[in-house]
Design an enzyme around this catalytic site. Structure first.
Site, PDB file in Angstrom:
ATOM      1  N   LYS A  87      14.417   4.117 -26.567  1.00 42.99           N
ATOM      2  CA  LYS A  87      15.258   4.130 -25.381  1.00 42.99           C
ATOM      3  C   LYS A  87      16.639   4.660 -25.743  1.00 42.99           C
ATOM      4  O   LYS A  87      16.965   4.814 -26.916  1.00 42.99           O
ATOM      5  CB  LYS A  87      15.369   2.714 -24.799  1.00 42.99           C
ATOM      6  CG  LYS A  87      14.022   2.049 -24.560  1.00 42.99           C
ATOM      7  CD  LYS A  87      13.187   2.832 -23.584  1.00 42.99           C
ATOM      8  CE  LYS A  87      11.837   2.279 -23.237  1.00 42.99           C
ATOM      9  NZ  LYS A  87      11.078   1.539 -24.190  1.00 42.99           N
TER      10      LYS A  87
HETATM   11  C1  LIG Z   1       7.557   1.898 -18.057  1.00 48.46           C
HETATM   12  C2  LIG Z   1       7.707   0.754 -19.001  1.00 48.46           C
HETATM   13  N1  LIG Z   1       7.608  -0.489 -18.514  1.00 48.46           N
HETATM   14  C3  LIG Z   1       7.746  -1.563 -19.300  1.00 48.46           C
HETATM   15  C4  LIG Z   1       7.980  -1.433 -20.664  1.00 48.46           C
HETATM   16  C5  LIG Z   1       8.039  -2.671 -21.489  1.00 48.46           C
HETATM   17  O1  LIG Z   1       9.224  -2.886 -22.177  1.00 48.46           O
HETATM   18  P1  LIG Z   1       9.201  -3.712 -23.520  1.00 48.46           P
HETATM   19  O2  LIG Z   1       8.491  -2.923 -24.545  1.00 48.46           O
HETATM   20  O3  LIG Z   1      10.662  -3.898 -23.833  1.00 48.46           O
HETATM   21  O4  LIG Z   1       8.531  -5.012 -23.242  1.00 48.46           O
HETATM   22  C6  LIG Z   1       8.101  -0.168 -21.216  1.00 48.46           C
HETATM   23  C7  LIG Z   1       8.361  -0.047 -22.655  1.00 48.46           C
HETATM   24  O5  LIG Z   1       8.676   0.855 -23.254  1.00 48.46           O
HETATM   25  C8  LIG Z   1       7.942   0.961 -20.376  1.00 48.46           C
HETATM   26  O6  LIG Z   1       8.032   2.210 -20.852  1.00 48.46           O
END
Ligand SMILES: Cc1ncc(COP(=O)(O)O)c(C=O)c1O
Length: 364
Positions: free
Chosen positions: A184
Site C-alpha cells: 500500500k
Molecule cells: C480490496 C482489499 N480488501 C481488503 C483487504 C484486506 O486488508 P488486510 O490485508 O489489511 O486485512 C485488501 C488487502 O490488501 C484488499 O486489497
C-alpha cells in the site's frame, strides 16, 4: 551478475521509522497509546474525516464496521465478485452472508445494475471496493443506499488518499476501511484504519476494538458498557505509520508519474490500461491493464525479471463462496485478462520505460 528485478511492488521503510520505533522502545510503552492517537489524528486530517480508528488489519476494519452498524446473522451484504477475498471473509466473520455481484468491466469496480438486481429484504449493506485506487461509482451507490436504507462500508484498502469527484474515498459511506499491509502507499506491516464522520459509530468502534471500553483502562475495575474484543493498534505500529506519512507526498507524486508514463509509452492496440482520473484526484496505486494474451504476457515479463501480478480469481469460483458462473460474465472475463504492472514507488522512470519497451515488443 544476477539480472536486476523490477518488482511488482516494493514496500520501504526509512530512518524516521527507526527513530520513532526507538523512541517507543525507550518509553517501554509498546501497547496502543499516544503514537496510535497521533497516527489516527494525522490520517483523519489527511482524508478530511472526523474520526479515524486504527485496528489490526483492513479485514478487521471491515468486520468491525459491519458489526458496529448492527449487521450480523440473517443479513445480506452485497460484495463485488472481483476483489481480494478479505472483503467477503469480513462479511462472513460478522455472521452475515456475502452476496456476490458482477463488476463494471470498464473500471473493475462493482456494477450498479448488478447491485440493483441483488437487493432483497435481507440486504443491509453494500461494500464497494475501490480497486487499485480507482473509485467505484459512489454517486449512484449512495443514491441506492438512501433509497433502500442500506449501510455503505467502503473497502478503501487500496485507495488511501485517492479522491472521487474531489472527495476522499472512504468518506462517502458510513465507514471507510483502509489496509496498512505491505503493498500500500503507506504500510505498518499489518494494520487497518476505519474512517467515519459519525460520532456514535466512532465511539462504538472504539469499544468494539478494546473489550467494550470507551477509553483505555487498566483491566481492573473498568466499565464495559458493551461487548468488545481486542483489535488494538500498538505504538510500535503507529511509529512506523507516522514515519511512512513523512514520505506520503513524494510517493503519491511518483505513483501519478508512473501511471502517466505507462499511459504515454504503451502503444500496442492489444494492451489497454484501465484509466484513472488523475485530475479529479484518483491515485493509481497499482497500474492495471488487460489483454487477451494475459497469461503469455505475464510469463514473458517474468522471464525478463519484470514482476507483474495476475488479477484475483472471481470469488464465486473460490471454494468457500462457490456459485454457478451465469451471473458473473464480466468478472470471469476481466479476471482472466487483467494484470497489474510494476507499480512500486521505488522504481525509477528508467525501470518503467524498460517495462513499456518490453510490453510493446511483446505485442509487435
Ligand atoms: C480490496 C482489499 N480488501 C481488503 C483487504 C484486506 O486488508 P488486510 O490485508 O489489511 O486485512 C485488501 C488487502 O490488501 C484488499 O486489497
Amino acid at each position: 551478475m544476477a539480472k536486476k528485478i523490477i518488482p511488482w511492488y516494493q514496500p520501504q521503510t526509512g530512518s524516521l521509522e527507526r527513530k520513532l520505533i526507538s523512541q517507543v522502545l525507550k518509553s517501554d510503552y509498546l501497547n496502543e497509546g499516544e503514537y496510535t492517537t497521533r497516527f489516527e489524528k494525522e490520517t483523519a486530517k489527511l482524508i478530511d474525516a472526523k474520526h479515524v480508528i486504527a485496528v489490526t488489519s483492513g479485514t478487521i476494519a471491515i468486520f468491525l464496521s459491519l458489526k458496529a452498524l448492527g449487521i450480523g446473522a440473517g443479513d445480506e451484504v452485497i460484495v463485488p465478485d472481483l476483489t481480494f477475498i478479505a472483503t467477503a471473509n469480513a462479511v462472513d466473520l460478522c455472521g452475515a452472508k456475502p452476496v456476490l455481484v458482477d463488476i463494471n468491466p470498464n473500471n473493475l469496480t462493482i456494477s450498479v445494475n448488478a447491485i440493483k438486481k441483488a437487493i432483497t429484504k435481507k440486504t443491509k449493506a453494500i461494500i464497494p471496493v475501490h480497486v487499485s485506487g480507482r473509485g467505484a461509482d459512489m454517486e449512484e451507490i449512495m443514491k441506492l443506499a438512501r433509497h433502500y436504507k442500506l449501510k455503505i462500508v467502503e473497502d478503501v484498502a487500496e485507495a488511501f488518499m485517492s479522491k472521487y469527484k474531489g472527495k476522499y474515498l472512504g468518506t462517502f459511506g458510513d465507514a471507510g476501511c483502509f489496509s496498512l499491509s505491505p503493498f500500500k502507499v503507506i504500510m505498518t506491516g499489518q494494520g487497518g484504519l476505519i474512517a467515519t464522520n459519525n460520532d456514535k459509530l466512532a465511539l462504538y468502534l472504539r469499544q468494539l476494538k478494546d473489550q467494550g471500553r470507551p477509553r483505555q483502562g487498566t483491566g481492573g475495575d473498568d466499565i464495559h458498557p458493551v461487548r468488545g474484543y481486542n483489535f488494538k493498534f500498538t505504538n510500535l505500529q503507529a511509529a512506523i505509520g507516522l514515519g511512512q506519512l513523512a514520505q506520503l507526498e513524494s510517493r503519491l507524486e511518483k505513483i501519478r508519474k508512473t501511471y502517466k508514463q505507462y499511459s504515454n509509452k504503451l502503444i500496442s492496440k492489444n494492451f489497454s490500461l484501465f484509466e484513472f482520473n488523475i485530475d479529479s484526484g484518483e491515485v493509481p496505486l497499482w497500474v492495471d491493464g488487460w489483454t487477451k494474451n494475459r497469461n503469455k504476457l505475464s510469463d514473458y515479463l517474468h522471464a525478463k525479471n519484470i514482476g507483474c501480478r495476475n488479477f484475483w480469481l472471481p470469488l464465486h469460483r473460490q471454494k468457500p463462496y462457490r456459485l454457478a458462473d451465469k451471473n458473473f460474465s464480466y468478472s470471469i472475463k476481466m479476471s482472466s485478462q487483467s494484470l497489474w504492472l510494476p507499480s512500486a514507488f521505488t522504481s525509477s522512470s528508467k525501470d518503467i520505460d524498460l517495462v513499456c519497451r518490453e510490453i510493446n515488443s511483446f505485442f509487435k
